[in-house]
Design a protein around this motif. Structure first.
Motif, PDB file in Angstrom:
ATOM      1  N   ALA A  31      65.386  47.456  77.682  1.00 58.61           N
ATOM      2  CA  ALA A  31      66.324  48.269  78.457  1.00 58.61           C
ATOM      3  C   ALA A  31      66.265  47.936  79.950  1.00 58.61           C
ATOM      4  O   ALA A  31      66.783  48.688  80.768  1.00 58.61           O
ATOM      5  N   HIS A 122      70.546  56.557  69.783  1.00 57.37           N
ATOM      6  CA  HIS A 122      70.079  56.962  71.114  1.00 57.37           C
ATOM      7  C   HIS A 122      69.966  58.476  71.176  1.00 57.37           C
ATOM      8  O   HIS A 122      70.698  59.182  70.479  1.00 57.37           O
ATOM      9  N   SER A 172      70.184  51.646  70.576  1.00 51.86           N
ATOM     10  CA  SER A 172      69.252  51.161  71.598  1.00 51.86           C
ATOM     11  C   SER A 172      68.139  50.310  70.998  1.00 51.86           C
ATOM     12  O   SER A 172      67.360  49.720  71.741  1.00 51.86           O
ATOM     13  N   HIS A 200      73.062  48.709  75.756  1.00 53.76           N
ATOM     14  CA  HIS A 200      72.105  47.600  75.683  1.00 53.76           C
ATOM     15  C   HIS A 200      72.773  46.236  75.770  1.00 53.76           C
ATOM     16  O   HIS A 200      72.232  45.313  76.358  1.00 53.76           O
ATOM     17  N   TYR A 225      72.368  48.323  84.006  1.00 51.69           N
ATOM     18  CA  TYR A 225      71.062  47.740  84.363  1.00 51.69           C
ATOM     19  C   TYR A 225      70.318  47.081  83.209  1.00 51.69           C
ATOM     20  O   TYR A 225      69.181  46.668  83.379  1.00 51.69           O
ATOM     21  N   LYS A 226      70.956  46.988  82.057  1.00 51.02           N
ATOM     22  CA  LYS A 226      70.251  46.330  80.944  1.00 51.02           C
ATOM     23  C   LYS A 226      70.709  44.863  80.913  1.00 51.02           C
ATOM     24  O   LYS A 226      70.478  44.158  81.891  1.00 51.02           O
ATOM     25  N   ARG A 357      59.225  46.902  70.497  1.00 49.92           N
ATOM     26  CA  ARG A 357      60.551  46.342  70.817  1.00 49.92           C
ATOM     27  C   ARG A 357      60.405  45.375  71.991  1.00 49.92           C
ATOM     28  O   ARG A 357      59.761  45.702  72.985  1.00 49.92           O
TER      29      ARG A 357
HETATM   30  N1  DSN Z   1      67.945  53.895  76.146  1.00 48.53           N
HETATM   31  C1  DSN Z   1      66.622  53.705  76.633  1.00 48.53           C
HETATM   32  C2  DSN Z   1      66.004  52.496  76.010  1.00 48.53           C
HETATM   33  O1  DSN Z   1      66.650  51.846  75.217  1.00 48.53           O
HETATM   34  O2  DSN Z   1      64.850  52.195  76.298  1.00 48.53           O
HETATM   35  C3  DSN Z   1      66.593  53.574  78.131  1.00 48.53           C
HETATM   36  O3  DSN Z   1      67.818  53.449  78.734  1.00 48.53           O
END
Ligand code: DSN
Length: 412
Positions: A31, A122, A172, A200, A225-226, A357
């Protein structure tokens, strides 16, 4: 940061330490990304000062002449990047964006069908711990236990029986492509809205590296921001017919004044994503994720779904006598930053899950390719297999430092 250094040495020192940590460790949090200095400059700019309730040309504060031009620029770039009819660039986060979509066309108590958190969904898709579950009646679909891919047949059966007003797609921790067309067909059959949360994978979609949900959905939300590699914040895309409802739902519905400094960072992010170098980088992210997945499978780790089509890899560590939280701590101690994650299985404790992950975005931003991604998978295995051997762990930490030196984190 000479002003901050004088004004508040304590905070300044923390920022220096965090910058050092980012440079000296391998960020594999799926993330996160490594945004360039230009994004951080925009975030820290004079636009941070401006109150600007409303929208370009329709503000509740004077002095928005440059703010209006800026927000219009960000909107135009977002629309161009994703081929969207309407964009709202004001959401402070992905959760704010999702809330605003729910409240734009649903009434409290309406039914929503979304992907289960433990299968990759999510929190803001109606998880029990999220306020979304208190506002709407959520039910959850999941993955087929054998393939660990979305069970579209079960989704359709649930949709026909539950008759939700909205279906939510997007995840996510799901390493595979999603068949948006198929979910859109199901939504159409029951007259439900379709929201796709592509937080994501937004960068991969922007670059055309994986299919876009935009043509198939009523609403698309994402964070910048991902994989999109921008600053913190959210965005909503929608069909023109919902534009007014979405704008009202964000302001005054869910938020007050927008953070124009973050809108500036979004404009920069979209501008960068429209360039050919961005497409190359996004392809590299997927190639690097695939390289890590292959190496880990070779070391005997069970990969959820057997591999990946996107930026992330989800693998089980229980087969090696570990839980995700222990693996996370062992890896952090050698400079490899990951997060523990549940795998698609009922009744898992999110604090002590079976999986880990990984995401390939930040290492790709540092210029690493498949060779380094494979090497990192090797370091992960060596650290986990020798978690009680301080000599081996020290050697792994040295290899991590060496990689970090060879591929400096120029992004920030
Ligand atoms: N949605 C959370 C993750 O995937 O870690 C943070 O944005």
């Amino acid at each position: 940061m000479s002003f901050l250094k004088n004004d508040d040495p304590e905070v300044y020192a923390l920022i220096e330490s965090e910058t050092h940590r980012l440079g000296e460790t391998l960020d594999l949090i799926a993330a996160e990304s490594l945004p360039p200095h230009s994004i951080l400059e925009a975030q820290g700019s004079s636009f941070a000062i401006k109150a600007a309730e409303g929208y370009p040309g329709r503000r509740f504060h004077a002095g928005c002449v440059h703010g209006d031009t800026l927000e219009s620029l960000a909107i135009d770039r977002a629309k161009r990047l994703f081929g969207a009819e309407h964009a709202n660039v004001q959401p402070h986060s992905g959760v704010s964006a999702n809330l605003a979509v729910y409240f734009s066309v649903l009434k409290p108590g309406d039914r929503v069908l979304a992907m289960k958190l433990s299968h990759g969904g999510h929190l803001s898709h109606g998880d029990r711990a999220s306020m979304t579950s208190r506002c709407f009646e959520f039910r959850h679909y999941g993955v087929n236990p054998e393939t660990e891919r979305i069970d579209y047949e079960a989704l359709e059966t649930m949709a026909l029986e539950f008759k939700p007003r909205m279906i939510v797609a997007g995840a996510s921790s799901y390493p595979r492509l999603i068949d948006y067309e198929r979910i859109a067909d199901i939504a159409r059959k029951i007259g439900a809205y379709l929201l796709v949360d592509m937080a994501h994978i937004a960068g991969l979609v922007a670059a055309g590296v994986i299919p876009s949900p935009v043509p198939h959905s009523d609403f698309v939300t994402f964070t910048t921001y991902k994989t999109l590699m921008g600053g913190r914040g959210g965005v909503i895309l929608c069909k023109e017919e919902f534009a007014k409802k979405i704008d009202q739902s964000i302001f005054p519905g869910c938020q007050g004044t927008p953070a124009l400094n973050m809108v500036a960072a979004k404009a920069v992010c979209f501008g960068r994503a429209l360039k050919p170098e961005f497409v190359r980088l996004q392809r590299q992210i997927v190639d690097n994720a695939v390289a890590m997945a292959r190496r880990l499978a070779g070391f005997g780790y069970r990969l959820v779904t057997g591999g990946t089509d996107n930026h992330l890899v989800l693998f089980e560590v229980t087969g090696k006598g570990l839980t995700g939280d222990v693996a996370e701590a062992v890896l952090e101690a050698v400079g490899i930053v990951v997060n523990r994650n549940v795998v698609p299985r009922e009744g898992e404790d999110p604090l002590r899950p079976s999986g880990v992950r990984l995401g390939a975005t930040a290492i790709s931003a540092r210029g690493m390719g498949e060779e380094e991604a494979g090497q990192i998978a090797g370091l992960i295995d060596t650290a986990l297999a020798n978690r009680d051997d301080s000599v081996v762990l020290k050697r792994v930490a040295e290899s991590v430092s060496e990689l970090c030196r060879r591929f400096p984190a120029k992004g920030f």
